[in-house]
Design a protein around this motif. Structure first.
Motif, PDB file in Angstrom:
ATOM      1  N   ALA A  59    -102.942 -12.839  34.278  1.00 32.53           N
ATOM      2  CA  ALA A  59    -102.248 -11.913  35.175  1.00 32.53           C
ATOM      3  C   ALA A  59    -102.713 -12.163  36.606  1.00 32.53           C
ATOM      4  N   ARG A  60    -101.747 -12.342  37.516  1.00 30.57           N
ATOM      5  CA  ARG A  60    -102.037 -12.432  38.944  1.00 30.57           C
ATOM      6  C   ARG A  60    -101.620 -11.105  39.569  1.00 30.57           C
ATOM      7  N   VAL A  61    -102.590 -10.428  40.190  1.00 29.70           N
ATOM      8  CA  VAL A  61    -102.384  -9.074  40.704  1.00 29.70           C
ATOM      9  C   VAL A  61    -102.463  -9.105  42.230  1.00 29.70           C
ATOM     10  N   TYR A  62    -101.474  -8.498  42.897  1.00 27.60           N
ATOM     11  CA  TYR A  62    -101.423  -8.404  44.350  1.00 27.60           C
ATOM     12  C   TYR A  62    -101.432  -6.932  44.741  1.00 27.60           C
ATOM     13  N   LEU A  63    -102.430  -6.513  45.516  1.00 30.07           N
ATOM     14  CA  LEU A  63    -102.606  -5.116  45.906  1.00 30.07           C
ATOM     15  C   LEU A  63    -102.233  -4.931  47.364  1.00 30.07           C
ATOM     16  N   THR A  64    -101.413  -3.932  47.654  1.00 27.73           N
ATOM     17  CA  THR A  64    -101.071  -3.564  49.031  1.00 27.73           C
ATOM     18  C   THR A  64    -101.135  -2.051  49.166  1.00 27.73           C
ATOM     19  N   ASN A  88    -102.357   7.120  43.499  1.00 22.11           N
ATOM     20  CA  ASN A  88    -101.129   7.018  44.289  1.00 22.11           C
ATOM     21  C   ASN A  88    -101.366   6.465  45.688  1.00 22.11           C
ATOM     22  N   LEU A  89    -102.354   5.600  45.853  1.00 24.62           N
ATOM     23  CA  LEU A  89    -102.652   5.066  47.180  1.00 24.62           C
ATOM     24  C   LEU A  89    -102.222   3.609  47.365  1.00 24.62           C
ATOM     25  N   TYR A  90    -102.127   2.845  46.295  1.00 25.20           N
ATOM     26  CA  TYR A  90    -101.872   1.411  46.411  1.00 25.20           C
ATOM     27  C   TYR A  90    -100.726   0.971  45.513  1.00 25.20           C
ATOM     28  N   ASP A  91     -99.988  -0.044  45.982  1.00 25.35           N
ATOM     29  CA  ASP A  91     -98.930  -0.661  45.188  1.00 25.35           C
ATOM     30  C   ASP A  91     -99.471  -1.958  44.592  1.00 25.35           C
ATOM     31  N   PHE A  92     -98.998  -2.273  43.387  1.00 23.21           N
ATOM     32  CA  PHE A  92     -99.409  -3.502  42.713  1.00 23.21           C
ATOM     33  C   PHE A  92     -98.173  -4.295  42.333  1.00 23.21           C
ATOM     34  N   LYS A  93     -98.180  -5.585  42.710  1.00 19.62           N
ATOM     35  CA  LYS A  93     -97.152  -6.521  42.260  1.00 19.62           C
ATOM     36  C   LYS A  93     -97.875  -7.497  41.347  1.00 19.62           C
ATOM     37  N   ILE A  94     -97.405  -7.603  40.096  1.00 18.90           N
ATOM     38  CA  ILE A  94     -98.144  -8.351  39.082  1.00 18.90           C
ATOM     39  C   ILE A  94     -97.241  -9.392  38.437  1.00 18.90           C
ATOM     40  N   ASN A  95     -97.756 -10.618  38.331  1.00 13.98           N
ATOM     41  CA  ASN A  95     -97.106 -11.662  37.549  1.00 13.98           C
ATOM     42  C   ASN A  95     -98.010 -11.949  36.361  1.00 13.98           C
ATOM     43  N   MET A 153    -103.875  -3.136  56.604  1.00 23.17           N
ATOM     44  CA  MET A 153    -104.507  -3.755  55.440  1.00 23.17           C
ATOM     45  C   MET A 153    -103.634  -4.893  54.923  1.00 23.17           C
ATOM     46  N   GLU A 154    -104.239  -6.018  54.690  1.00 23.58           N
ATOM     47  CA  GLU A 154    -103.506  -7.172  54.169  1.00 23.58           C
ATOM     48  C   GLU A 154    -103.398  -7.099  52.654  1.00 23.58           C
ATOM     49  N   MET A 155    -102.776  -8.098  52.081  1.00 18.29           N
ATOM     50  CA  MET A 155    -102.613  -8.162  50.632  1.00 18.29           C
ATOM     51  C   MET A 155    -103.884  -8.733  50.005  1.00 18.29           C
ATOM     52  N   ILE A 156    -104.345  -8.094  48.931  1.00 18.70           N
ATOM     53  CA  ILE A 156    -105.515  -8.560  48.188  1.00 18.70           C
ATOM     54  C   ILE A 156    -105.019  -9.072  46.844  1.00 18.70           C
TER      55      ILE A 156
END
Length: 128
Positions: free
Chosen positions: A15-20, A57-64, A1-4
């Motif tokens: 907010a810019r949200v990146y899901l992996t 608990n399935l996905y990580d989020f990186k948020i700016n 799965m790529e980054m969304i």
């Protein structure tokens, strides 16, 4: 799965949200979200879309996130997370839309008008 990636906005916050794929970490501006938002009701704001579709608990989020205060930022992040989850799986749209997580709240602070101390407040009227 790529980054969304997805964007969420509220008041003057963006907010810019990146899901992996991951184990449920949420990182806001380089810090854990519990350090960035110490208030428990704000932390619950960020978790709400994940709990709605039961993927806590399935996905990580990186948020700016930038602009505004902690409440506007948390609601912008909530919208961004919800939009990212819908991009991931279209079936998530119905429960998230029912809780109004996909709706942009367009209310912003009204501008100050000239001749008044605030947007609508007037100076005390004196007849004599």
């Amino acid at each position: 799965m790529e980054m969304i990636n997805a964007t969420g906005r509220r008041k003057s916050s963006v907010a810019r949200v990146y899901l992996t794929k991951g184990e449920g970490k949420i990182v806001v501006n380089g810090k854990d979200y519990k350090d960035y938002f110490p208030q428990p009701h704000i932390q619950a704001n960020l978790q709400a879309p994940l709990q709605t579709v039961e993927v806590t608990n399935l996905y990580d989020f990186k948020i700016n996130v930038a602009g505004g205060g902690f409440k506007g930022q948390s609601e912008a992040i909530r919208m961004g997370i919800a939009r990212a989850l819908v991009k991931l799986n279209e079936e998530f749209r119905v429960p998230l839309k029912a809780r109004k997580f996909l709706t942009r709240d367009a209310r912003v602070v009204e501008r100050k008008k000239y001749g008044k101390p605030k947007a609508r407040k007037s100076f005390q009227f004196s007849k004599r």
